[in-house]
Motif scaffolding. Structure first.
Motif, PDB file in Angstrom:
ATOM      1  N   SER A   1      -1.293   6.579  -1.312  1.00 34.79           N
ATOM      2  CA  SER A   1       0.115   6.312  -1.587  1.00 34.79           C
ATOM      3  C   SER A   1       0.752   7.434  -2.408  1.00 34.79           C
ATOM      4  O   SER A   1       0.234   7.835  -3.453  1.00 34.79           O
ATOM      5  CB  SER A   1       0.254   4.986  -2.334  1.00 34.79           C
ATOM      6  OG  SER A   1       1.613   4.727  -2.640  1.00 34.79           O
TER       7      SER A   1
ATOM      8  N   TYR B   1       0.825  -1.217   0.000  1.00 35.86           N
ATOM      9  CA  TYR B   1       0.000   0.000   0.000  1.00 35.86           C
ATOM     10  C   TYR B   1       0.858   1.265   0.000  1.00 35.86           C
ATOM     11  O   TYR B   1       0.363   2.362   0.236  1.00 35.86           O
ATOM     12  CB  TYR B   1      -1.001  -0.006   1.157  1.00 35.86           C
ATOM     13  CG  TYR B   1      -0.413  -0.207   2.537  1.00 35.86           C
ATOM     14  CD1 TYR B   1       0.089   0.869   3.265  1.00 35.86           C
ATOM     15  CD2 TYR B   1      -0.372  -1.473   3.116  1.00 35.86           C
ATOM     16  CE1 TYR B   1       0.615   0.696   4.524  1.00 35.86           C
ATOM     17  CE2 TYR B   1       0.148  -1.662   4.376  1.00 35.86           C
ATOM     18  CZ  TYR B   1       0.642  -0.574   5.083  1.00 35.86           C
ATOM     19  OH  TYR B   1       1.159  -0.753   6.340  1.00 35.86           O
TER      20      TYR B   1
ATOM     21  N   ASN C   1      -2.970   2.081  -3.350  1.00 39.46           N
ATOM     22  CA  ASN C   1      -3.710   2.719  -2.273  1.00 39.46           C
ATOM     23  C   ASN C   1      -3.921   4.173  -2.651  1.00 39.46           C
ATOM     24  O   ASN C   1      -3.005   4.826  -3.154  1.00 39.46           O
ATOM     25  CB  ASN C   1      -2.947   2.620  -0.942  1.00 39.46           C
ATOM     26  CG  ASN C   1      -3.729   3.171   0.230  1.00 39.46           C
ATOM     27  OD1 ASN C   1      -3.772   4.373   0.459  1.00 39.46           O
ATOM     28  ND2 ASN C   1      -4.355   2.285   0.988  1.00 39.46           N
ATOM     29  N   TRP C   2      -5.104   4.690  -2.366  1.00 39.65           N
ATOM     30  CA  TRP C   2      -5.405   6.053  -2.805  1.00 39.65           C
ATOM     31  C   TRP C   2      -4.547   7.106  -2.106  1.00 39.65           C
ATOM     32  O   TRP C   2      -4.369   8.207  -2.625  1.00 39.65           O
ATOM     33  CB  TRP C   2      -6.888   6.361  -2.599  1.00 39.65           C
ATOM     34  CG  TRP C   2      -7.318   6.432  -1.166  1.00 39.65           C
ATOM     35  CD1 TRP C   2      -7.698   5.411  -0.370  1.00 39.65           C
ATOM     36  CD2 TRP C   2      -7.417   7.609  -0.364  1.00 39.65           C
ATOM     37  NE1 TRP C   2      -8.026   5.846   0.891  1.00 39.65           N
ATOM     38  CE2 TRP C   2      -7.868   7.201   0.930  1.00 39.65           C
ATOM     39  CE3 TRP C   2      -7.179   8.964  -0.586  1.00 39.65           C
ATOM     40  CZ2 TRP C   2      -8.075   8.094   1.968  1.00 39.65           C
ATOM     41  CZ3 TRP C   2      -7.384   9.858   0.464  1.00 39.65           C
ATOM     42  CH2 TRP C   2      -7.821   9.423   1.721  1.00 39.65           C
TER      43      TRP C   2
END
Length: 365
Positions: free
Chosen positions: A92, A61, A89-90
């Motif tokens: 990241s 992530y 992952n949004w």
């Protein structure tokens, strides 16, 4: 690029280089957390250590802006079974490899972390070295065996100057032995007026701040390597409500006349069960320590054991009712880990409130 991990017992693991192409020595330990590798990497308590992650997939992530537990990592090396270089992952913003490169931390992937964990559990923590150089193994192992572990980790990670995080609540002095940001977050979200001070602060300097309570933070290494802190705590005991976390717990015990010892392989991870003796309730806790307070040394100190580790029976909590002080060996701020024990910060503030109430009553009678 090829990398190697070598241990003082002669073990050599060959894998793929991760992070900086360099050479770094440290104490090799393992962490059993399933997630939270960013918080592990940035926890100052890992200063001087090479961390083996037991969970097989790390980096999936990525790294984000918000989950750091210190301004920069102090870890000496990172060992994983499988590294994910395409995180999803949004939040990241970068990869694990990029973070390690940024701070010149060497890592190694593709090695048998299960074997390493079993070896550490059997032999205890081991000195080791990660390298991308082609130096002969015999030469490196000899170097590892004659290199001492660090003893000045706290001075490396502590703040160098006093700073404050204003709030409308009680004033808390946070003594920074390598404090995680999670502790500061827990205090500030409860409205505390927090003043963060260096590890070598004196009792008189704390008195000048006029706090309502004192919190002793977590930190790296052997508590006996910080004698100035032990003297400071001993001088303040009974004067202010006091709460110790991890290294702060050990220093509180030493200042009270108890003793500490190095554990075989320590507790590191976000899944350690701890029993609260008064209620009989079990909490799952986040832990990161290699030293523990010895049970036999508690006798005659005025300390009372409040919590024990269910895995090995070691002391996880202490209190001294007469001097308005208590401590836990684990991390109630978690990060990473469960938040089951966040109530301890509320107990600290309740202790402060009751002390202020008692003082106000004394002044009017």
């Amino acid at each position: 690029m090829r990398a190697r991990l070598l241990l003082e017992d002669g073990t050599e693991c060959v894998g793929t280089a991760l992070g900086a192409a360099s050479e770094q020595f440290g104490e090799v330990v393992f962490n059993t957390g399933l997630t939270g590798y960013q918080e592990v990497l940035s926890d100052p308590s890992y200063c001087g250590q090479i961390v083996v992650m037991t969970y097989p997939l790390i980096g999936n992530y990525g790294i984000n802006r918000d989950d750091f537990e210190a301004v920069r990592p102090f870890i000496h090396g990172f060992v994983v079974r499988e590294h994910c270089d395409l995180p999803s992952n949004w939040r990241s913003a970068s990869t694990l490899d990029e973070l390690l490169r940024e701070y010149e931390i060497p890592g190694i992937a593709g090695v048998d972390t299960r074997m390493l964990t079993r070896k550490i559990r059997h032999h205890g923590t081991l000195r080791g070295l990660i390298t991308t150089a082609d130096t002969p193994a015999d030469e490196l192992i000899h170097q590892i065996r004659r290199t001492p572990l660090l003893t000045d980790q706290v001075s490396r990670v502590s703040t160098k100057s006093v700073f404050s995080c204003p709030g409308n609540g009680p004033r808390v002095v946070l003594v920074d032995f390598g404090s995680k940001h999670g502790i500061l977050r827990e205090l500030t979200k409860r409205g505390c007026d927090v003043v963060v001070v260096p590890y070598d602060v004196t009792a008189e300097e704390i008195r000048r701040i006029r706090p309502d309570g004192v919190l002793l933070s977590n930190g790296p290494g052997d508590p006996k390597d910080v004698p100035e802190a032990i003297h400071m705590i001993r001088d303040l005991l009974g004067e202010y409500p006091l709460f110790g976390i991890c290294l702060g717990h050990q220093l509180f015990a030493l200042a009270s006349g108890a003793n500490t010892e190095k554990m075989k392989f320590g507790h590191r991870g976000g899944n350690h069960p701890v029993k609260e003796l008064t209620s009989g309730r079990t909490y799952i806790t986040s832990q990161n320590h290699g030293y523990a307070v010895t049970s036999e040394s508690i006798v005659g100190t005025g300390l009372e054991i409040t919590h024990i580790a269910l895995n090995d029976g070691t002391i996880e909590g202490l209190r001294d009712l007469n001097r308005r002080a208590f401590s836990v060996q684990y991390h109630p701020e978690a990060a990473p880990g469960p938040y089951d024990s966040g109530y301890l910060f509320d107990q600290f503030l309740e202790l402060i409130a009751s002390t202020k109430g008692a003082n106000a009553y004394a002044k009017t009678t």
